[in-house]
Design a protein around this motif. Structure first.
Motif, PDB file in Angstrom:
ATOM      1  N   MET A  37      -0.648  -8.204  -5.302  1.00 35.60           N
ATOM      2  CA  MET A  37       0.106  -9.358  -4.822  1.00 35.60           C
ATOM      3  C   MET A  37      -0.416 -10.662  -5.406  1.00 35.60           C
ATOM      4  N   ASP A  38      -1.723 -10.773  -5.571  1.00 37.37           N
ATOM      5  CA  ASP A  38      -2.267 -12.013  -6.127  1.00 37.37           C
ATOM      6  C   ASP A  38      -1.731 -12.271  -7.531  1.00 37.37           C
ATOM      7  N   ASP A  79       0.397 -14.351   2.456  1.00 39.09           N
ATOM      8  CA  ASP A  79      -0.797 -13.847   3.139  1.00 39.09           C
ATOM      9  C   ASP A  79      -0.435 -13.213   4.483  1.00 39.09           C
ATOM     10  N   THR A  80       0.455 -13.855   5.210  1.00 40.10           N
ATOM     11  CA  THR A  80       0.845 -13.311   6.513  1.00 40.10           C
ATOM     12  C   THR A  80       1.708 -12.055   6.334  1.00 40.10           C
ATOM     13  N   LEU A  81       2.567 -12.094   5.328  1.00 39.38           N
ATOM     14  CA  LEU A  81       3.391 -10.904   5.051  1.00 39.38           C
ATOM     15  C   LEU A  81       2.508  -9.694   4.780  1.00 39.38           C
ATOM     16  N   MET A  82       1.406  -9.909   4.074  1.00 38.36           N
ATOM     17  CA  MET A  82       0.522  -8.785   3.749  1.00 38.36           C
ATOM     18  C   MET A  82      -0.031  -8.121   5.010  1.00 38.36           C
ATOM     19  N   LYS A  83      -0.149  -8.883   6.089  1.00 33.19           N
ATOM     20  CA  LYS A  83      -0.629  -8.271   7.341  1.00 33.19           C
ATOM     21  C   LYS A  83       0.359  -7.210   7.846  1.00 33.19           C
ATOM     22  N   VAL A  84       1.637  -7.444   7.591  1.00 33.97           N
ATOM     23  CA  VAL A  84       2.637  -6.447   7.989  1.00 33.97           C
ATOM     24  C   VAL A  84       2.480  -5.180   7.147  1.00 33.97           C
ATOM     25  N   PHE A  85       2.335  -5.378   5.826  1.00 35.10           N
ATOM     26  CA  PHE A  85       2.137  -4.204   4.967  1.00 35.10           C
ATOM     27  C   PHE A  85       0.854  -3.466   5.346  1.00 35.10           C
ATOM     28  N   ASP A  99      12.910 -13.238   9.202  1.00 33.27           N
ATOM     29  CA  ASP A  99      12.903 -13.312   7.737  1.00 33.27           C
ATOM     30  C   ASP A  99      11.740 -12.515   7.151  1.00 33.27           C
ATOM     31  N   MET A 100      10.580 -12.625   7.791  1.00 35.63           N
ATOM     32  CA  MET A 100       9.398 -11.928   7.252  1.00 35.63           C
ATOM     33  C   MET A 100       9.481 -10.426   7.472  1.00 35.63           C
TER      34      MET A 100
END
Lengths: 441, 441
Positions: free
Chosen positions: A156-157, B157-163, B187-188
């Motif tokens: 992702m980065d 960064d916050t989206l990655m918490k979902v993944f 949306d997220m």
């Protein structure tokens, strides 16, 4: 042992191809119209692409054809169509295609292009691609973003660098992204194109065997997660795939061989004649015989295009393209992205899948031997790295995309050469036995 | 001044709705079958959803209906269909819908659910949603991920918490994501569902007016980039939208009013009768009159559903839903995400778009006055914050998704109330004059 829920895939291409059986009979130029007798006949189902008739599922197909231009027939590309209704696109295959600006330019939408490439490929081909995009076409402006090279950067980065560049360059919805590089670049650029402004057009220019025979075709895009490969992504089709076989001249030997793992896969899962051709011509491929390479790329693309046309979103048949990949992804994740090349991991994974198929009694031992032999000819690994343990395999395989409701489905060979199944209905002991046979602990 | 390239949108709903004209005539329960005379008649085109007839573009439509169950007719939801062929889905609107497990459960695919919510909504409704998902359905297991609340967290960064949560929980392709919260969560979660394993099913449970009348419907998903809103995302439709109007009981006043900016938008761009109804009933809406709220939500969803059905990917008409949003996004980006609520920024942006429309001579001054009046009734801002400069507006607007080949297209009102255009063909001086009129520098 017979699987009641498995889907058997045995669409042999044997009647459709006139495959040369020895290296000496190879077409010296697959795309040459001067040697039509050496070019395999049109592949599979043919479609007319009439705009007036809506395409339906039952009409999707893959076909190959050649550009029939008497003035420029020399060096004209072979064209393999990926037929997906209004998302159909051509794969152009041939030598010196980056010197044919009209091929690329007809697929550029809008006036702004972003080329996504890496620091290995950029010095070799970025200028050529910019020339091809802009020659005689001064209205188009091209930006580029150069990413670090390697599977370990498919994250992702690094993806954010593409978005940063696109947004800072004020690209809009009518822009076109161009992926110039191997499978990592194609997957990342494709996913960026799928997501930027909720979707812009993109073009694939693959420069490795791996990308040319497999990853650039079919619209699978995405990035890795630290816990597993390709877990974040999209199905998103390109406008075209342009394969300039000359780009392989600069490919390191190890990368070349890595791509052959996917070529071998097509033979095993659905194209026994192609496998037999490979057995006779692997030395020519390893020696970079241009005609052998061009034929292997074309026939691989035809196989891939047909499967994708029949099952774009991987509801069944398309999964068979992942022979060896579930074991292989576990290896790539287990040893750390970038340590083993994708094709190297797939090669070892293929041996494991074949071993398991044999333990299930689904194939005879001659296939086991032939798979081992051809991979060794290609100088590919036939066992996983020593650090892999049974638990490491099981842990990564548990998050594989082919798990459904907790059940891991695998692609396994079954029956004569060229036939496989995609199934979760197998004896768990065979999987355990395979893992223990290939791991020390 | 007439625009040659603009597309005029004037699909008035005036003949289709029986809208109450005073608060006293409001249906006491929009979804009640006991008061059929108070329920607006079926909206627009009706579709049969026969599986045997393939849906084509010409047949897509939006329709509303009510569940006809004599046993449980009390409190049955109103249903608005978003008709998108094989991606069609229902919007359920009503009171106490979280106490109807069958509504949710019929749309859950597989046995694993991930609820994505935030730290404001979770304490209020997460347990209720888990109950609704699992009641009488012990095979389903539910995971949840609780994100920080606020537009400033709508990022990668916050989206990655979902993944991370999805992968660590070993969710597979047959899982279902549930968005529980406002527009940011919807949306997220939607973008996460679009991208996780290249796409899993998802359900929207919006808990704010903003999400219920707008963002949860239509499949626009995504995250912000530091340089602009919603620049990374996907078009990805949910399995259903479940609007339990009781969730508004816990909504802060400022959030409530923010949502009304989008309700007012529907009136201005395509539904003059609805706007007139709002003018008479804004006090009832601000006082949270349940029937007024239910009617405003339903009619907003009908408008949204029809537009989305006609133009899913925003090739034209759908862009009109962004009235005021180009100016509004500039405000949100300029002052920093989370400082102004989305609807507050849209309100100020709407005033600016209306001002510009008037400067172009496209509307008369009575519309300018009525827009200002209704926004003030809703306690919404009618000017941008003082820190916004002309250059800040221009800088952010340059990366708006509606820029095409360098030209910024805007949604502007034109003609009688309820009519608008989406166009890049306007006098640049009018835009400059509007920006200078609303900015000190």
């Amino acid at each position: 042992m017979a699987s009641s829920t498995a889907t058997q895939f045995s669409l042999s291409l044997s009647a459709k191809h006139a495959a040369p059986t020895t290296a000496s009979k190879l077409p010296t130029r697959v795309s040459s119209l001067q040697k039509p007798n050496l070019v395999p006949p049109h592949f599979g189902l043919r479609c007319s692409h009439s705009q007036s008739v809506p395409l339906s599922k039952s009409r999707i197909c893959a076909s190959s054809a050649q550009v029939m231009d008497p003035v420029t027939s020399k060096n004209e590309p072979t064209i393999v169509d990926v037929d997906l209704g209004n998302r159909s696109y051509p794969i152009y295959i041939g030598s010196a295609l980056l010197h044919k600006p009209e091929l690329l330019q007809r697929h550029v939408h809008g006036k702004r292009v972003l080329v996504v490439t890496n620091n290995t490929v950029a010095p070799l081909y970025l200028d050529k691609v910019i020339d091809a995009l802009t020659k005689g076409n001064p209205n188009v402006s091209v930006e580029s973003v150069i990413l670090p090279d390697g599977e370990q950067y498919k994250d992702m980065d690094t993806l954010m660098k593409v978005f940063d560049k696109a947004i800072e360059s004020r690209l809009d919805r009518r822009s076109t992204f161009v992926a110039l590089g191997g499978g990592v670049i194609g997957d990342m650029c494709g996913y960026a194109a799928a997501s930027f402004l909720r979707g812009v057009n993109f073009i694939q220019i693959p420069t490795t065997v791996m990308a040319q025979v497999d990853s650039s075709v079919g619209g699978k895009t995405g990035i890795n997660h630290r816990l597993g490969k390709n877990l974040i992504g999209a199905f998103y089709q390109p406008q075209c795939v342009l394969i300039d076989t000359d780009t392989l001249n600069t490919l390191p030997d190890r990368e070349l061989a890595s791509g052959f793992a996917e070529v071998i896969k097509y033979g095993l899962i659905r194209d026994a004649e192609f496998f037999e051709w490979q057995e006779k011509n692997m030395q020519a491929l390893m020696a970079r015989d241009p005609a052998a390479l061009a034929y292997a790329i074309k026939r691989s693309c035809e196989n891939k295009a047909e499967v994708v046309s029949l099952d774009e979103k991987e509801s069944g048949m398309r999964a068979t393209l992942n022979l060896g990949h579930t074991f292989g992804h576990a290896i790539e994740t287990g040893v750390g992205y970038g340590q083993w090349l994708h094709g190297e991991a797939v090669a070892a994974g293929t041996v494991m899948a074949v071993d398991m198929s044999y333990r299930l009694g689904w194939i005879d031992d001659s296939i086991v031997k032939r798979v081992g032999d051809i991979l060794k000819q290609a100088k590919l690994p036939t066992t996983p790295p020593e650090i892999m343990t049974v638990d490491m395999f099981k842990s990564v395989m548990a998050v594989d995309k082919k798990v459904a409701d907790g059940l891991l489905r695998l692609i396994l060979l079954k029956g004569p050469l060229g036939n496989c199944v995609f199934t979760g209905d197998y004896d768990r002991k065979a999987l355990d036995d395979t893992l223990h046979a290939f791991c020390k602990s």
